[in-house]
Design a protein around this motif. Sequence first.
Motif, PDB file in Angstrom:
ATOM      1  N   GLY A 122       0.837  -1.201   0.000  1.00  0.00           N
ATOM      2  CA  GLY A 122       0.000   0.000   0.000  1.00  0.00           C
ATOM      3  C   GLY A 122       0.867   1.245   0.000  1.00  0.00           C
ATOM      4  N   TYR A 123       0.286   2.352   0.453  1.00  0.00           N
ATOM      5  CA  TYR A 123       1.000   3.629   0.473  1.00  0.00           C
ATOM      6  C   TYR A 123       1.077   4.165   1.902  1.00  0.00           C
ATOM      7  N   GLN A 124       2.177   4.837   2.160  1.00  0.00           N
ATOM      8  CA  GLN A 124       2.375   5.432   3.483  1.00  0.00           C
ATOM      9  C   GLN A 124       2.596   6.933   3.332  1.00  0.00           C
ATOM     10  N   VAL A 125       1.908   7.684   4.164  1.00  0.00           N
ATOM     11  CA  VAL A 125       2.054   9.140   4.179  1.00  0.00           C
ATOM     12  C   VAL A 125       2.529   9.580   5.562  1.00  0.00           C
ATOM     13  N   SER A 126       3.591  10.367   5.587  1.00  0.00           N
ATOM     14  CA  SER A 126       4.082  10.964   6.833  1.00  0.00           C
ATOM     15  C   SER A 126       3.999  12.469   6.708  1.00  0.00           C
ATOM     16  N   ASN A 127       3.494  13.111   7.731  1.00  0.00           N
ATOM     17  CA  ASN A 127       3.311  14.560   7.713  1.00  0.00           C
ATOM     18  C   ASN A 127       3.694  15.111   9.077  1.00  0.00           C
ATOM     19  N   THR A 128       4.392  16.225   9.082  1.00  0.00           N
ATOM     20  CA  THR A 128       4.832  16.848  10.335  1.00  0.00           C
ATOM     21  C   THR A 128       4.455  18.319  10.347  1.00  0.00           C
ATOM     22  N   VAL A 129       3.935  18.788  11.470  1.00  0.00           N
ATOM     23  CA  VAL A 129       3.612  20.190  11.644  1.00  0.00           C
ATOM     24  C   VAL A 129       4.466  20.735  12.785  1.00  0.00           C
ATOM     25  N   ARG A 130       4.959  21.956  12.612  1.00  0.00           N
ATOM     26  CA  ARG A 130       5.815  22.576  13.633  1.00  0.00           C
ATOM     27  C   ARG A 130       5.095  23.774  14.243  1.00  0.00           C
ATOM     28  N   ALA A 131       5.077  23.811  15.573  1.00  0.00           N
ATOM     29  CA  ALA A 131       4.449  24.913  16.307  1.00  0.00           C
ATOM     30  C   ALA A 131       5.524  25.708  17.035  1.00  0.00           C
ATOM     31  N   THR A 132       5.441  27.029  16.956  1.00  0.00           N
ATOM     32  CA  THR A 132       6.413  27.918  17.597  1.00  0.00           C
ATOM     33  C   THR A 132       5.706  28.745  18.661  1.00  0.00           C
ATOM     34  N   THR A 133       6.346  28.869  19.806  1.00  0.00           N
ATOM     35  CA  THR A 133       5.736  29.606  20.907  1.00  0.00           C
ATOM     36  C   THR A 133       6.780  30.418  21.662  1.00  0.00           C
ATOM     37  N   ASP A 134       6.339  31.541  22.222  1.00  0.00           N
ATOM     38  CA  ASP A 134       7.194  32.351  23.092  1.00  0.00           C
ATOM     39  C   ASP A 134       6.973  31.995  24.560  1.00  0.00           C
ATOM     40  N   ASP A 135       5.985  31.172  24.838  1.00  0.00           N
ATOM     41  CA  ASP A 135       5.677  30.776  26.215  1.00  0.00           C
ATOM     42  C   ASP A 135       6.359  29.442  26.505  1.00  0.00           C
ATOM     43  N   ILE A 136       7.673  29.517  26.754  1.00  0.00           N
ATOM     44  CA  ILE A 136       8.453  28.301  26.944  1.00  0.00           C
ATOM     45  C   ILE A 136       7.997  27.525  28.175  1.00  0.00           C
ATOM     46  N   GLY A 137       7.497  28.229  29.163  1.00  0.00           N
ATOM     47  CA  GLY A 137       7.048  27.568  30.383  1.00  0.00           C
ATOM     48  C   GLY A 137       5.921  26.581  30.147  1.00  0.00           C
ATOM     49  N   LYS A 138       5.184  26.758  29.041  1.00  0.00           N
ATOM     50  CA  LYS A 138       4.070  25.865  28.736  1.00  0.00           C
ATOM     51  C   LYS A 138       4.382  24.932  27.573  1.00  0.00           C
ATOM     52  N   LEU A 139       5.677  24.812  27.241  1.00  0.00           N
ATOM     53  CA  LEU A 139       6.063  23.967  26.125  1.00  0.00           C
ATOM     54  C   LEU A 139       5.739  22.497  26.403  1.00  0.00           C
TER      55      LEU A 139
END
Length: 248
Positions: A122-139
């Motif tokens: 069959g077929y395989q799909v890989s997808n990645t999303v990147r989130a950026t934040t200034d609130d490192i304390g809640k990373l």
Amino acid sequence: MTKQTLTAMATGLALLVATPALAQQGGTTVTTATAQGPILSFSVDKEVRSRPDRASIGAGVTSTAPTAVEALRANSAAMEKLVAAAKARGIKADDIQTSGINLSPQYDYNNQGNGQPPRFLGYQVSNTVRATTDDIGKLGELLDALVAAGGTNVDGPYFSMKDADALLVPARKAVFDEANLKAADYARLAGYRTAELVSVSEGGGFQGPPRPMAYALDARVQSAGKAVIEPGQVANTLTLSFQYRLVR
């Protein structure tokens, strides 16, 4: 680390044409008035470390289906959940970015030793999303939310500074002071009265893994499932290359 080379021009009579001062953002070059005499060239490096104030983390999903259309459709539905989870944690749409999509056929090669062709799976799909934040304390909470929403391929976190150049302002003065002292010392050792600055160029930049990096990074998942993330420090390296003319 400091590199230095002393270059004496034959007979010390080379004449450079005076040029106006030049200043450019980024690869900065400044040229002052010139005079006759041998040229002294060296570089001064200075590293500046600080606590990061920005971080990004990636999470992705891998989906497999008999056809490429089905695999992509399933993956898209899963990625929508990840994006919704990031937004629910206060991440703005402008700070959420797809960082990679891969679609590939999958085969079973176990029967090749028997002279059989690979079996198509069959077929395989890989997808990645990147989130950026200034609130490192809640990373850590952001990472938990992405994993809870189905994210399995975690990438990062990566730490950086919003205004990295601002950290280098005091470092530049320190490097200039060191360079002036070094040039004066070389002039004295070479039997010259003083050293006049001819040019200075700036290099260096952010140090890190595929831009940017964190020192003392500690990201682990405890038994309770909560991600513990320590940002440590990030580093900027300032490199200034100087040329001085030695004057009798």
